[in-house]
Motif scaffolding. Structure first.
Motif, short mmCIF file in Angstrom:
data_model
loop_
_atom_site.label_atom_id
_atom_site.label_comp_id
_atom_site.label_asym_id
_atom_site.label_seq_id
_atom_site.Cartn_x
_atom_site.Cartn_y
_atom_site.Cartn_z
N PRO A 57 46.24 40.97 44.52
CA PRO A 57 45.01 40.95 43.73
C PRO A 57 44.87 39.68 42.90
O PRO A 57 43.78 39.12 42.78
CB PRO A 57 45.12 42.19 42.85
CG PRO A 57 46.05 43.10 43.59
CD PRO A 57 47.03 42.18 44.24
N VAL A 58 45.97 39.23 42.30
CA VAL A 58 45.93 38.01 41.51
C VAL A 58 45.67 36.81 42.41
O VAL A 58 44.84 35.95 42.10
CB VAL A 58 47.24 37.83 40.72
CG1 VAL A 58 47.28 36.47 40.03
CG2 VAL A 58 47.39 38.94 39.69
N ALA A 59 46.35 36.77 43.54
CA ALA A 59 46.15 35.65 44.48
C ALA A 59 44.71 35.60 44.97
O ALA A 59 44.10 34.53 45.06
CB ALA A 59 47.10 35.80 45.67
N GLN A 60 44.16 36.76 45.27
CA GLN A 60 42.78 36.81 45.76
C GLN A 60 41.82 36.29 44.71
O GLN A 60 40.87 35.56 45.03
CB GLN A 60 42.41 38.25 46.13
CG GLN A 60 41.00 38.39 46.69
CD GLN A 60 40.68 39.82 47.08
OE1 GLN A 60 41.56 40.67 47.08
NE2 GLN A 60 39.44 40.08 47.42
N VAL A 132 47.07 41.85 33.95
CA VAL A 132 46.73 42.97 34.84
C VAL A 132 47.71 44.13 34.67
O VAL A 132 47.33 45.30 34.79
CB VAL A 132 46.64 42.52 36.31
CG1 VAL A 132 45.55 41.48 36.49
CG2 VAL A 132 47.97 42.01 36.84
N GLY A 133 48.98 43.82 34.37
CA GLY A 133 49.94 44.90 34.13
C GLY A 133 49.60 45.69 32.89
O GLY A 133 49.58 46.92 32.90
N ALA A 163 38.63 42.36 38.31
CA ALA A 163 37.69 42.57 37.20
C ALA A 163 38.36 42.27 35.85
O ALA A 163 37.71 41.74 34.94
CB ALA A 163 37.16 44.00 37.21
N TYR A 164 39.65 42.59 35.73
CA TYR A 164 40.36 42.27 34.50
C TYR A 164 40.37 40.75 34.26
O TYR A 164 40.13 40.28 33.15
CB TYR A 164 41.81 42.76 34.56
CG TYR A 164 41.97 44.26 34.64
CD1 TYR A 164 41.08 45.12 34.02
CD2 TYR A 164 43.03 44.82 35.34
CE1 TYR A 164 41.23 46.50 34.10
CE2 TYR A 164 43.20 46.19 35.42
CZ TYR A 164 42.30 47.03 34.81
OH TYR A 164 42.46 48.39 34.89
N LEU A 165 40.68 40.01 35.31
CA LEU A 165 40.75 38.55 35.17
C LEU A 165 39.38 37.94 34.93
O LEU A 165 39.24 37.02 34.12
CB LEU A 165 41.41 37.96 36.42
CG LEU A 165 42.88 38.35 36.61
CD1 LEU A 165 43.37 37.99 38.00
CD2 LEU A 165 43.75 37.70 35.55
#
Length: 544
Positions: A57-60, A132-133, A163-165
């Motif tokens: 998810p972070v990479a995306q 995100v964690g 969405a968090y990022l």
């Protein structure tokens, strides 16, 4: 300021100021650096891509945003994000989550040791992973419900990492991070109750426990004084020097009993004294567990929904946050195969004058042994074959069947003696759980009402039906009884499906702000607390 001076300064200040100082420490490695900018941008992107590869998810997110930094710039916005994240991580225990001091220190070390643009990329991803964690734990819960107890079959709503990022990037960071906590009135009330109990911890608790088996009106002595003092500390009684169990003390006991799901008779018997003697720590554990459970529930409860709290033995209809109907309930017996599960679904219809199609587990475990001994046993139940034909008990040899080979189904036709009573409320689910009437009305007078095979029995099923039907017919009572009086099994579809949430809360706060507590009837909260402790949640030591 040299890197050495910055490092020393960072180690002596709080998280908010530390985050500001990191802007100085990172100043030489920003993407907008004038010298060799293109090479630095390329190196940064490569480092982010490599560091984020283990976290899809972070990479995306970074792939979709062209590997744009949100944390490691030297601009005011990046500094504000860093400061806000460190502050939020430091406040995690306030929400009943594990202390994140070690994670904060690790992030600080990562930022402090940046030497190259590639280091900067890795720091960028470390900050995003921390966000995100934390956000996932705060918004959807620290634990996986299904791993705790077989009866907790609730599906958590899935966190949206991207969405968090995007949220921390696009919104005011402090306000955004605060918005991640559940915004329900119940969660906010539990948070206030947690802080109240923690203050009580620091003040020494509620004082000495009451050493007695039973106390009632007219009694006197040290135990009565201990009871009086404990109820004063709990806020149920104004300060008094009375040494007898008088009317004021009796009313205080009744109020305590009402707030703890006990029979409010004003007599401090064994069950009441056991609850009165519970320490602050026990109540605080219940609140922390309730906060975690509140995080598991979807934020979209439904403007109208049904809420069944198993430990409270009630079923309620909630309209726009207000309780518009409430009735007593009976839940599953505290046996391994009878406890009511926890889950959410949607009520689609009700059945008036229902048949009871006996669950296979009851057929084989309870009725088949009786039929082996006497083919005319449980005569109120019809036995049918695979084609729906009624089986002649006189010619059937039930002794030759096992639980695995028994080929018949069993059904109780509609009647006032039907196990489901005269109406059932259906939200089709694989657990075969629904709400229904019952002919066993006396059970609703019990204090602990755990007697069913798992379904939820209602004390006022007709009134419950009227409330549901009121939105689709002008005279719901007449409509209901017209069908009821026909004696025919009739399915009534609800024009609008109604969400049903079957929960398990030993701590909750009423709409009037009164904290209430219930007993852990299935022992599930003890398991949730143990799992929270294993995950790192710490409860400060307290006195009773």
């Amino acid at each position: 300021m040299s890197p050495v001076i910055v490092t020393r300064a960072i180690s002596t200040v709080g998280p908010t100021l530390k985050a500001g100082l990191f802007a100085l420490a990172l100043g030489g490695f920003v993407l907008s650096a004038p010298h060799g900018a293109a090479a630095q941008v390329t190196a940064f992107k490569q480092a982010v891509a490599e560091a984020a590869s283990a976290s899809d998810p972070v990479a995306q997110f970074y792939r979709e945003t062209g590997y744009t930094a949100i944390w490691t710039g030297s601009d005011d916005a990046a500094r504000a994000r860093r400061a806000a994240l460190f502050r939020a991580l430091g406040e995690a225990p306030m929400h009943g989550l594990p202390d994140r001091t070690s994670e904060i220190n690790t992030l600080m070390d990562v930022l402090r040791t940046v030497q190259t643009t590639r280091d900067l990329g890795r720091a960028e991803v470390a900050m995003s992973r921390a966000l995100v964690g934390y956000a996932s734990d705060l918004q959807t819960g620290l634990l996986q419900p299904r791993q705790i107890d077989d009866g907790i079959v609730r599906k958590k709503h899935q966190p949206d990492f991207a969405a968090y990022l995007a949220g921390i990037r696009d919104q005011a960071p402090v306000a955004y991070l605060r918005s991640l906590a559940p915004q329900s009135a119940q969660y906010q009330a539990l948070l206030r109750e947690k802080m109240r109990l923690e203050a009580l911890q620091r003040a020494g608790g509620w004082g000495p426990q009451v050493a007695a088996k039973k106390l009632e009106s007219g009694d006197s002595g040290p135990a009565v004084i201990a009871l009086r003092n404990r109820l004063i500390a709990m806020g149920y009684l104004p300060r008094s020097a009375a040494r007898r169990y008088d009317g004021a003390l009796e009313r205080a006991v009744q109020a305590f009993q009402s707030d703890h799901g006990l029979t409010a008779d004003g007599v401090a018997g064994g069950g009441t004294l056991a609850e009165i003697n519970k320490p602050v720590s026990a109540r605080l554990k219940s609140v922390l567990v309730a906060m975690e459970r509140e995080r598991w529930l979807t934020p979209e409860r439904g403007t109208r929904h049904v809420l069944v709290n198993q430990t409270d033995f009630t079923a309620k209809i909630i309209d726009n946050g207000e309780v518009t109907f409430v009735t007593r309930s009976v839940i599953g017996k505290d046996n391994a195969d009878r406890r009511s599960p926890e889950f959410s679904d949607e009520m689609e219809h009700m059945v008036i004058n229902p048949s009871w199609y006996v669950p296979r587990s009851i057929v084989t475990k309870e009725y088949l042994p009786k039929l082996r001994n006497n083919p005319n046993a449980v005569g109120h139940i019809e036995i049918t074959d695979s084609r729906g034909r009624k089986v002649n008990r006189a010619t059937a040899d039930f002794s030759k069947y096992t639980a695995r080979t028994f080929p018949f189904a069993m059904r109780q036709p509609p009647s006032r003696k039907n196990a489901l009573g005269l109406v059932k409320f259906m939200f089709p689910n694989k657990y075969n759980i629904y709400l229904h009437d019952t002919p066993q009305k006396s059970l609703f007078q019990r204090e602990v009402r755990a007697f069913s095979h798992g379904c939820i029995r209602l004390a006022q099923p007709f009134e419950f039906a009227y409330a549901l039907l009121a939105r689709q017919t002008e005279n719901p009572k007449d409509f209901f009884h017209r069908i009821l009086n026909s004696g025919k099994e009739t399915k009534v579809v609800l024009d609008q499906k109604v969400p049903v949430h079957i929960i398990y809360r030993t701590a909750f706060v009423t709409p009037k702000g009164q904290p209430e507590y219930r007993r852990d009837i299935y022992g599930r909260d003890a398991k949730v607390w143990a799992a929270l402790e294993r995950a790192g949640v710490v409860l400060p030591g307290v006195q009773g």
